[in-house]
Design a protein around this motif. Structure first.
Motif, PDB file in Angstrom:
ATOM      1  N   HIS A 291       6.430  -6.076   6.835  1.00 41.99           N
ATOM      2  CA  HIS A 291       5.443  -6.770   6.000  1.00 41.99           C
ATOM      3  C   HIS A 291       4.532  -7.604   6.864  1.00 41.99           C
ATOM      4  N   ARG A 292       3.280  -7.565   6.514  1.00 46.80           N
ATOM      5  CA  ARG A 292       2.271  -8.281   7.283  1.00 46.80           C
ATOM      6  C   ARG A 292       2.204  -9.727   6.850  1.00 46.80           C
ATOM      7  N   ILE A 293       2.327 -10.627   7.796  1.00 42.96           N
ATOM      8  CA  ILE A 293       2.247 -12.056   7.482  1.00 42.96           C
ATOM      9  C   ILE A 293       1.335 -12.722   8.495  1.00 42.96           C
TER      10      ILE A 293
ATOM     11  N   VAL B  75       7.751   4.066   8.092  1.00 40.26           N
ATOM     12  CA  VAL B  75       6.461   3.396   7.982  1.00 40.26           C
ATOM     13  C   VAL B  75       6.606   1.893   8.092  1.00 40.26           C
ATOM     14  N   GLY B  76       5.565   1.245   8.590  1.00 41.57           N
ATOM     15  CA  GLY B  76       5.473  -0.203   8.499  1.00 41.57           C
ATOM     16  C   GLY B  76       5.470  -0.926   9.821  1.00 41.57           C
ATOM     17  N   GLU B  77       6.108  -0.351  10.834  1.00 38.67           N
ATOM     18  CA  GLU B  77       6.204  -1.021  12.130  1.00 38.67           C
ATOM     19  C   GLU B  77       6.640   0.034  13.129  1.00 38.67           C
ATOM     20  N   PRO B  78       6.493  -0.261  14.399  1.00 36.80           N
ATOM     21  CA  PRO B  78       6.970   0.706  15.384  1.00 36.80           C
ATOM     22  C   PRO B  78       8.477   0.884  15.214  1.00 36.80           C
ATOM     23  N   ILE B  79       8.950   2.103  15.378  1.00 31.27           N
ATOM     24  CA  ILE B  79      10.404   2.317  15.295  1.00 31.27           C
ATOM     25  C   ILE B  79      10.956   2.414  16.709  1.00 31.27           C
TER      26      ILE B  79
ATOM     27  N   VAL C  74       9.242  11.676  10.638  1.00 25.05           N
ATOM     28  CA  VAL C  74       7.793  11.552  10.547  1.00 25.05           C
ATOM     29  C   VAL C  74       7.443  10.066  10.533  1.00 25.05           C
ATOM     30  N   ASP C  75       7.022   9.573  11.689  1.00 22.33           N
ATOM     31  CA  ASP C  75       6.717   8.149  11.880  1.00 22.33           C
ATOM     32  C   ASP C  75       5.229   7.954  11.596  1.00 22.33           C
ATOM     33  N   THR C  76       4.927   7.357  10.453  1.00 23.79           N
ATOM     34  CA  THR C  76       3.530   7.315   9.995  1.00 23.79           C
ATOM     35  C   THR C  76       2.871   5.985  10.320  1.00 23.79           C
ATOM     36  N   TRP C  77       1.849   6.013  11.148  1.00 26.87           N
ATOM     37  CA  TRP C  77       1.063   4.798  11.392  1.00 26.87           C
ATOM     38  C   TRP C  77      -0.147   4.789  10.464  1.00 26.87           C
ATOM     39  N   TRP C  78      -0.294   3.693   9.737  1.00 25.43           N
ATOM     40  CA  TRP C  78      -1.464   3.499   8.889  1.00 25.43           C
ATOM     41  C   TRP C  78      -1.472   2.062   8.423  1.00 25.43           C
ATOM     42  N   GLN C  79      -2.370   1.699   7.528  1.00 25.57           N
ATOM     43  CA  GLN C  79      -2.547   0.303   7.124  1.00 25.57           C
ATOM     44  C   GLN C  79      -3.044   0.230   5.684  1.00 25.57           C
ATOM     45  N   THR C  80      -2.945  -0.946   5.110  1.00 24.34           N
ATOM     46  CA  THR C  80      -3.536  -1.180   3.790  1.00 24.34           C
ATOM     47  C   THR C  80      -4.991  -0.726   3.808  1.00 24.34           C
ATOM     48  N   GLU C  81      -5.667  -1.028   4.889  1.00 22.89           N
ATOM     49  CA  GLU C  81      -7.095  -0.734   5.001  1.00 22.89           C
ATOM     50  C   GLU C  81      -7.388   0.761   5.092  1.00 22.89           C
TER      51      GLU C  81
ATOM     52  N   GLY D  35       1.845  -2.873  18.829  1.00 25.31           N
ATOM     53  CA  GLY D  35       1.895  -4.149  18.102  1.00 25.31           C
ATOM     54  C   GLY D  35       0.503  -4.694  17.813  1.00 25.31           C
ATOM     55  N   ARG D  36       0.460  -5.750  17.010  1.00 27.04           N
ATOM     56  CA  ARG D  36      -0.821  -6.326  16.589  1.00 27.04           C
ATOM     57  C   ARG D  36      -1.510  -7.023  17.757  1.00 27.04           C
ATOM     58  N   VAL D  37      -2.820  -7.024  17.709  1.00 28.51           N
ATOM     59  CA  VAL D  37      -3.586  -7.717  18.749  1.00 28.51           C
ATOM     60  C   VAL D  37      -4.196  -9.009  18.204  1.00 28.51           C
TER      61      VAL D  37
ATOM     62  N   LEU E 215       1.681 -11.191  12.022  1.00 26.88           N
ATOM     63  CA  LEU E 215       3.041 -10.804  12.380  1.00 26.88           C
ATOM     64  C   LEU E 215       3.467  -9.636  11.503  1.00 26.88           C
ATOM     65  N   ASN E 216       4.440  -8.888  11.981  1.00 28.05           N
ATOM     66  CA  ASN E 216       4.987  -7.799  11.188  1.00 28.05           C
ATOM     67  C   ASN E 216       6.484  -8.067  11.041  1.00 28.05           C
ATOM     68  N   VAL E 217       6.832  -8.662   9.915  1.00 29.89           N
ATOM     69  CA  VAL E 217       8.202  -9.069   9.673  1.00 29.89           C
ATOM     70  C   VAL E 217       8.808  -8.087   8.674  1.00 29.89           C
TER      71      VAL E 217
ATOM     72  N   ILE F 194       0.837  -1.209   0.000  1.00 23.24           N
ATOM     73  CA  ILE F 194       0.000   0.000   0.000  1.00 23.24           C
ATOM     74  C   ILE F 194       0.871   1.258   0.000  1.00 23.24           C
ATOM     75  N   THR F 195       2.029   1.206   0.646  1.00 19.94           N
ATOM     76  CA  THR F 195       2.894   2.392   0.677  1.00 19.94           C
ATOM     77  C   THR F 195       3.253   2.832  -0.744  1.00 19.94           C
ATOM     78  N   GLY F 196       3.528   1.866  -1.601  1.00 22.95           N
ATOM     79  CA  GLY F 196       3.847   2.193  -2.986  1.00 22.95           C
ATOM     80  C   GLY F 196       2.633   2.699  -3.752  1.00 22.95           C
TER      81      GLY F 196
ATOM     82  N   GLY G 217      -6.830  -3.550  14.633  1.00 15.09           N
ATOM     83  CA  GLY G 217      -6.018  -4.753  14.856  1.00 15.09           C
ATOM     84  C   GLY G 217      -4.701  -4.449  15.562  1.00 15.09           C
ATOM     85  N   ASP G 218      -4.497  -3.194  15.924  1.00 13.66           N
ATOM     86  CA  ASP G 218      -3.291  -2.814  16.656  1.00 13.66           C
ATOM     87  C   ASP G 218      -3.627  -2.446  18.095  1.00 13.66           C
ATOM     88  N   GLY G 219      -2.656  -2.657  18.968  1.00 17.75           N
ATOM     89  CA  GLY G 219      -2.742  -2.170  20.330  1.00 17.75           C
ATOM     90  C   GLY G 219      -2.099  -0.794  20.396  1.00 17.75           C
TER      91      GLY G 219
HETATM   92  C1  WT7 Z   1       0.299  -2.686  10.067  1.00 16.56           C
HETATM   93  C2  WT7 Z   1      -0.235  -2.397   8.700  1.00 16.56           C
HETATM   94  C3  WT7 Z   1       1.109   1.246   6.382  1.00 16.56           C
HETATM   95  C4  WT7 Z   1       1.850   0.815   5.243  1.00 16.56           C
HETATM   96  C5  WT7 Z   1       2.787  -0.311   5.474  1.00 16.56           C
HETATM   97  C6  WT7 Z   1       2.212  -1.471   6.228  1.00 16.56           C
HETATM   98  C7  WT7 Z   1       1.964  -1.779  11.421  1.00 16.56           C
HETATM   99  C8  WT7 Z   1       2.460   0.310  10.140  1.00 16.56           C
HETATM  100  C9  WT7 Z   1       3.347   1.578  11.661  1.00 16.56           C
HETATM  101  C10 WT7 Z   1       3.953   2.567  12.489  1.00 16.56           C
HETATM  102  C11 WT7 Z   1       3.698   1.118  14.296  1.00 16.56           C
HETATM  103  C12 WT7 Z   1       2.957   0.361  12.251  1.00 16.56           C
HETATM  104  C13 WT7 Z   1       0.684  -1.868  12.211  1.00 16.56           C
HETATM  105  C14 WT7 Z   1      -0.374  -1.893  11.134  1.00 16.56           C
HETATM  106  N1  WT7 Z   1       2.431  -0.406  11.279  1.00 16.56           N
HETATM  107  N2  WT7 Z   1       3.021   1.498  10.353  1.00 16.56           N
HETATM  108  N3  WT7 Z   1       4.364   3.739  11.993  1.00 16.56           N
HETATM  109  N4  WT7 Z   1       4.096   2.288  13.805  1.00 16.56           N
HETATM  110  N5  WT7 Z   1       3.134   0.132  13.565  1.00 16.56           N
HETATM  111  O1  WT7 Z   1       0.891  -1.698   5.862  1.00 16.56           O
HETATM  112  O2  WT7 Z   1       0.903  -4.169   5.554  1.00 16.56           O
HETATM  113  O3  WT7 Z   1      -1.249  -2.922   5.925  1.00 16.56           O
HETATM  114  O4  WT7 Z   1       0.416  -3.237   7.777  1.00 16.56           O
HETATM  115  O5  WT7 Z   1       1.673  -2.323  10.133  1.00 16.56           O
HETATM  116  O6  WT7 Z   1       0.678  -3.057  12.921  1.00 16.56           O
HETATM  117  O7  WT7 Z   1      -1.581  -2.500  11.535  1.00 16.56           O
HETATM  118  P1  WT7 Z   1       0.189  -3.049   6.220  1.00 16.56           P
END
Ligand code: WT7
Length: 704
Positions: free
Chosen positions: A578-580, A438-442, A462-469, A567-569, A573-575, A362-364, A552-554
C-alpha cells in the motif's frame, strides 16, 4: 488529514511554514536508497516446463508476443482500435480520433484521448453483453465470507445485472445524475463491485475509499470529491476484528459538514445486523439497502457516455500530505483493463479467477470489478484475510472453487511463507495455472516459495508492475510457453507500453543501466488528470522530464531487456503493497500536542517490505517515554488508518537540516536503516548541514 483548514498539509513541523520547500532539495526524486542489488540476479532463469501442457494459451510463443508488441508500438491507434471494436459501442468512434494526445509540456497542456467521440457504457459491456451472449447463468461472483461457517453465495451474471439495475435506480432516486461523484465506503462484498457498476451504468463517477481508512481520511476524500451520496455498510468482520463502517461514515459526514460540504444521502447495506453492530440512523438521510434497493425495477437503460467521460476517481498518496484523486475515463480504461486481464492471466472461459485485493485499491478496480467481468469470467470475491482462521485460507479457497489463477501481494506471500509449508501442503492446488503478484517488488525467497511450494513448479509467476495511475498492468512476464522468468524481475512491457530509463540528467539510458522509470507514449488507461487539479497532475508526472510520464519508481534494465523495479524515487512508502506518503504520516503526527516536528522515512521490513520509521521532536514540556510512543502510534492509526501504523518512533532532540532549514531526509533514511552500524563517512555530502552534532546524536539514540 487533508482538509484545508487543519494543519498546513505536507508540513513536517508546527513551527515552520512553507515546509513543502523542505521536500524539494534532496528528497524529491532520489534514486532508491534501499538498493535491491541482491535481487538483481539477471542470470537466474526459471522456465516452468509443464504449465502449458495440453492447454491452449492466448500467446503461443515469445515470437508471437514480440510481433504483437511491435505492432502495438508501430500503430497504437490501429492496434487498440481493433481490440476496442470487439466491445459494444452505441456509436463507433471515428478512427481519426482513436488516439490523440500531447505528452509534452513544452508543447502545451497534457491531454490524452482514446476513442473520443465513441459512445459506450462499461457496465453494459461487463454485464448485459455477457447475459446477451448466453452467460446469464454463469457465476460471476463466488462470494466467500470472512467466516468459514458464514456467508457463501454464488451470484450469476443475470443476478448481477438485476442488482446493478436496482442500485442504479436507487442512485437516481437519490438524485444522482451523469457526472456526479458517488463515494463507496464498503467492505469486500459483491455489493461493492455491483455498486461500482451501478454508478458506471448511469454515467456517475465512483470514488471507492478503502474500508480501513479513518473518518478523517474518508472526510477528506468526501470533501474533495463533493460526494452527495455515500454507499456504506453497517459493519464487517475482517479476521477477528469488527470494523464499524457506518459509524466511521457518520463521523466523516460530520467532519465534512463542519467544513461546509454536506452529504445528502447514505445507502447502507446490512451485513452484520443490530446484534453484532448497532448503527445510528437519520430519517431521510440514511437508507437501508434492503428497503431502498430491493423494490426497484431491474430495468435501467444504460447511459451512453463518451469514451472520454470520467469513469472513476481513486485517491492515492504522493509526496505531499494531500492524496490525489486519480481520474480514469471510460473507453481506454475498459479496453486496457480487459486486455491485460485476458493476457496476464491467460484467462480461458472455464477458469475461476481469484484476486485477493480489495476494491478500495486499483487492483480491485481493474482485476475484480472490470477486467474479469469484461471477459465474462467467474471469480472469487473474498471478504476475509489470508491467515484467518488459519494460514491455509487462500489455498482452501483455491481447492474449494478449483481456482486457476491467484493474484495476491508479496507481503501476503511472505506472511504465509513464514507460517510454514504445512498449511499449503495439506491442500489440493492441482487446479492452479498461474500465480500473480502485485504491489511491490517480490524478493526471490518469496518468489521461489510461491513458485515451488504453492505452484509445485508448474505455474508461471506473473509479477505485475503497474500503478493506480496506469490503470492496468504495464510490465510483466506474460505467461508465454517457454518464457524465461527471473525471480524478482517485472520483466517485459505489455502491448503499447514504451518504458524508458532516464539518468539523473534526463538522458535516455540504452541497453543495460538504471535510473528513473518513465513511459514515452500514452497507453489506453493512462491517468487523464487529478480530480480538480490538472496542473498538479502535470507538475507531478510530466514536468521534471518533459515528454514522458514519470512513474516515480526507480528501475534497472538488464542485458536481456528485462526490467527490475528498485523502489520509489519520491517520498512515498510502500507498506505491505500500500502506498503511503511520508508527508501524510508527518501531518498526522504534528497534530498531536506533544509533537513539535516529525520526519518520516522508510525502513526495510521482512513481511511488509517497507516499514514506517518516524523521527519525532517533542515540544518542550513533554517527556519521551514508551507511553507517549504508544499514544502517538494510536494517534496516527486514528488519523489515517491502521495501514499507516508507524513501526518505530525515534524521539530525537533535533533532525539534521541544511542552513536554510531543509530536512536532510537522505541522512535520516540511512540512520533509520543502518542504526549504529551506519558509516559516518558514507553519509554523502554533509557540507550543507547546519549542525553536524545532530547527526551524531541521532546515531547514538537510533531505535533499531
Ligand atoms: C506502486 C504503485 C499496482 C497496483 C497496486 C499498487 C509499486 C506495484 C509492483 C511490482 C515492484 C511494484 C511501485 C508502484 N509496485 N507493483 N510488481 N514490482 N513494485 O498500486 O498503490 O498505485 O502503487 O507500487 O512502487 O509505483 P499503487
Amino acid at each position: 488529514s487533508f482538509l484545508g483548514n487543519r494543519v498546513n498539509v505536507g508540513c513536517a513541523g508546527k513551527m515552520q511554514k512553507g515546509n513543502e520547500d523542505s521536500r524539494d532539495e534532496d528528497v524529491l526524486y532520489h534514486l532508491p536508497y534501499a538498493n535491491l542489488e541482491r535481487h538483481h540476479d539477471s542470470d537466474n532463469v526459471v522456465v516452468p516446463e509443464v504449465f502449458h501442457e495440453g492447454r491452449a494459451t492466448h500467446l503461443k510463443s515469445l515470437d508471437e508476443y514480440k510481433k504483437l508488441y511491435e505492432e502495438s508500438i508501430a500503430d497504437p491507434a490501429g492496434f487498440w482500435s481493433n481490440i476496442a471494436r470487439s466491445f459494444y459501442w452505441k456509436e463507433d468512434f471515428p478512427s481519426a480520433t482513436a488516439c490523440t494526445y500531447n505528452f509534452d509540456l513544452n508543447v502545451g497542456p497534457i491531454a490524452i484521448n482514446w476513442f473520443k467521440g465513441g459512445k459506450t457504457n462499461i457496465c453494459y459491456n461487463a454485464v448485459d453483453r455477457q447475459v446477451e451472449n448466453g452467460l446469464g447463468s454463469k457465476v460471476a461472483f463466488h462470494y466467500e465470507g470472512n467466516d468459514l461457517e458464514d456467508e457463501h453465495r454464488d451470484i450469476t451474471y443475470e443476478e448481477v445485472k438485476d442488482e446493478v439495475c436496482r442500485v442504479a435506480n436507487s442512485l437516481k432516486e437519490m438524485g444522482v445524475k451523469k457526472g456526479d461523484c458517488v463515494c463507496l465506503y464498503m467492505p469486500m462484498v459483491p455489493e461493492l463491485p455491483i455498486a461500482m457498476l451501478a454508478c458506471a451504468r448511469i454515467g456517475a463517477v465512483h470514488s471507492v475509499v478503502f474500508g480501513g481508512f479513518s473518518a478523517e481520511a474518508l472526510a477528506g476524500r468526501i470533501f474533495d470529491a463533493k460526494n452527495n451520496v455515500v454507499i456504506t455498510c453497517d459493519g464487517v468482520m475482517r479476521g477477528k476484528k469488527l470494523i464499524e463502517l457506518k459509524k466511521v461514515a457518520d463521523e466523516a459526514a460530520k467532519l465534512s459538514q463542519a467544513r461546509g460540504h454536506n452529504v445528502g444521502h447514505k445507502l447502507v447495506l446490512q451485513r452484520l445486523g443490530p446484534e453484532k453492530c448497532k448503527v445510528d440512523f437519520v430519517e431521510g438521510v440514511d437508507h437501508w439497502w434492503n428497503e431502498m434497493v430491493k423494490p426497484q425495477s431491474t430495468v435501467c437503460e444504460p447511459e451512453w457516455v463518451d469514451a472520454e467521460d470520467p469513469l472513476f476517481i481513486l485517491y492515492t498518496s504522493g509526496s505531499t500530505g494531500q492524496p490525489k484523486g486519480i481520474l480514469h475515463t471510460t473507453g481506454g480504461y475498459m479496453v486496457y483493463s480487459a486486455t491485460t486481464f485476458k493476457y496476464a492471466f491467460d484467462y480461458q472461459p472455464e477458469d475461476v479467477f481469484f484476486c485477493t485485493a480489495d476494491c478500495g485499491w486499483i487492483t480491485g478496480h481493474s482485476y475484480v470489478t472490470y477486467g474479469p467481468l469484461l471477459n465474462g469470467a467467474s471469480q472469487v470475491v473474498f471478504e476475509g484475510v489470508p491467515n484467518c482462521p488459519r494460514p491455509d485460507r487462500l489455498w482452501r479457497i483455491v481447492e474449494k472453487y478449483r481456482v486457476q489463477q491467484v493474484y495476491t501481494a508479496p507481503t501476503a506471500i511472505r506472511a504465509l511463507m513464514v507460517a510454514g509449508d504445512k498449511y499449503v501442503k495439506g491442500t489440493d492446488r492441482s487446479s492452479l495455472k498461474i500465480l500473480g503478484t502485485v504491489g511491490e517488488p517480490i524478493n526471490p525467497e518469496a518468489w521461489n516459495w510461491y513458485f515451488k511450494v504453492v505452484g509445485d513448479e508448474r505455474c508461471p509467476v506473473v509479477d505485475t508492475w503497474w500503478q493506480t495511475e496506469t490503470g492496468g498492468h504495464m510490465i510483466l512476464p506474460l505467461p508465454i510457453p517457454g518464457l524465461h522468468m527471473k525471480p524478482g524481475a517485472a520483466s517485459l512491457p505489455f502491448f503499447g507500453v514504451v518504458p524508458v530509463i532516464l539518468d539523473e540528467d534526463g538522458n535516455e539510458v540504452d541497453g543495460e543501466g538504471q535510473g528513473f522509470l518513465m513511459v514515452k507514449k500514452p497507453w489506453p488507461s493512462t491517468l487523464r488528470s487529478i480530480s480538480g487539479d490538472h496542473e498538479r497532475m502535470q507538475d507531478i508526472y510530466f514536468s521534471r522530464f518533459k515528454g514522458y510520464y514519470m512513474s516515480g519508481d526507480g528501475c534497472r534494465r538488464d542485458k536481456d531487456g528485462y526490467y527490475w523495479l528498485t523502489g520509489r524515487v519520491d517520498d512515498v512508502l510502500n507498506v505491505s503493497g500500500h502506498r503511503i506518503g511520508t508527508a501524510e504520516v508527518e501531518s498526522a503526527l504534528v497534530l498531536h500536542p506533544a509533537v513539535g516536528e516529525a520526519a518520516v522515512v522508510g525502513i526495510g521490513h521482512d513481511i511488509k517490505g517497507e516499514g514506517i520509521y518516524a523521527y519525532v521532536t517533542l515540544m518542550n514540556k513533554f517527556q519521551p517515554d514508551d507511553d507517549l510512543k504508544k499514544e502517538l502510534i494510536q494517534y496516527v492509526r486514528k488519523e489515517i488508518g491502521p495501514i499507516a501504523t508507524p513501526d518505530v518512533i525515534h524521539f530525537a532532540a533535533a533532525v539534521p537540516k541544511t542552513r536554510s532549514g531543509k530536512i536532510m531526509r537522505r541522512i535520516l533514511r540511512k540512520i533509520a536503516n543502518e542504526g549504529s552500524k551506519v558509516d559516518k563517512d558514507g553519509l554523502g555530502d554533509v557540507s550543507t548541514l547546519a549542525d553536524p552534532s545532530v547527526v551524531e546524536a541521532l546515531i547514538e539514540t537510533h531505535a533499531n
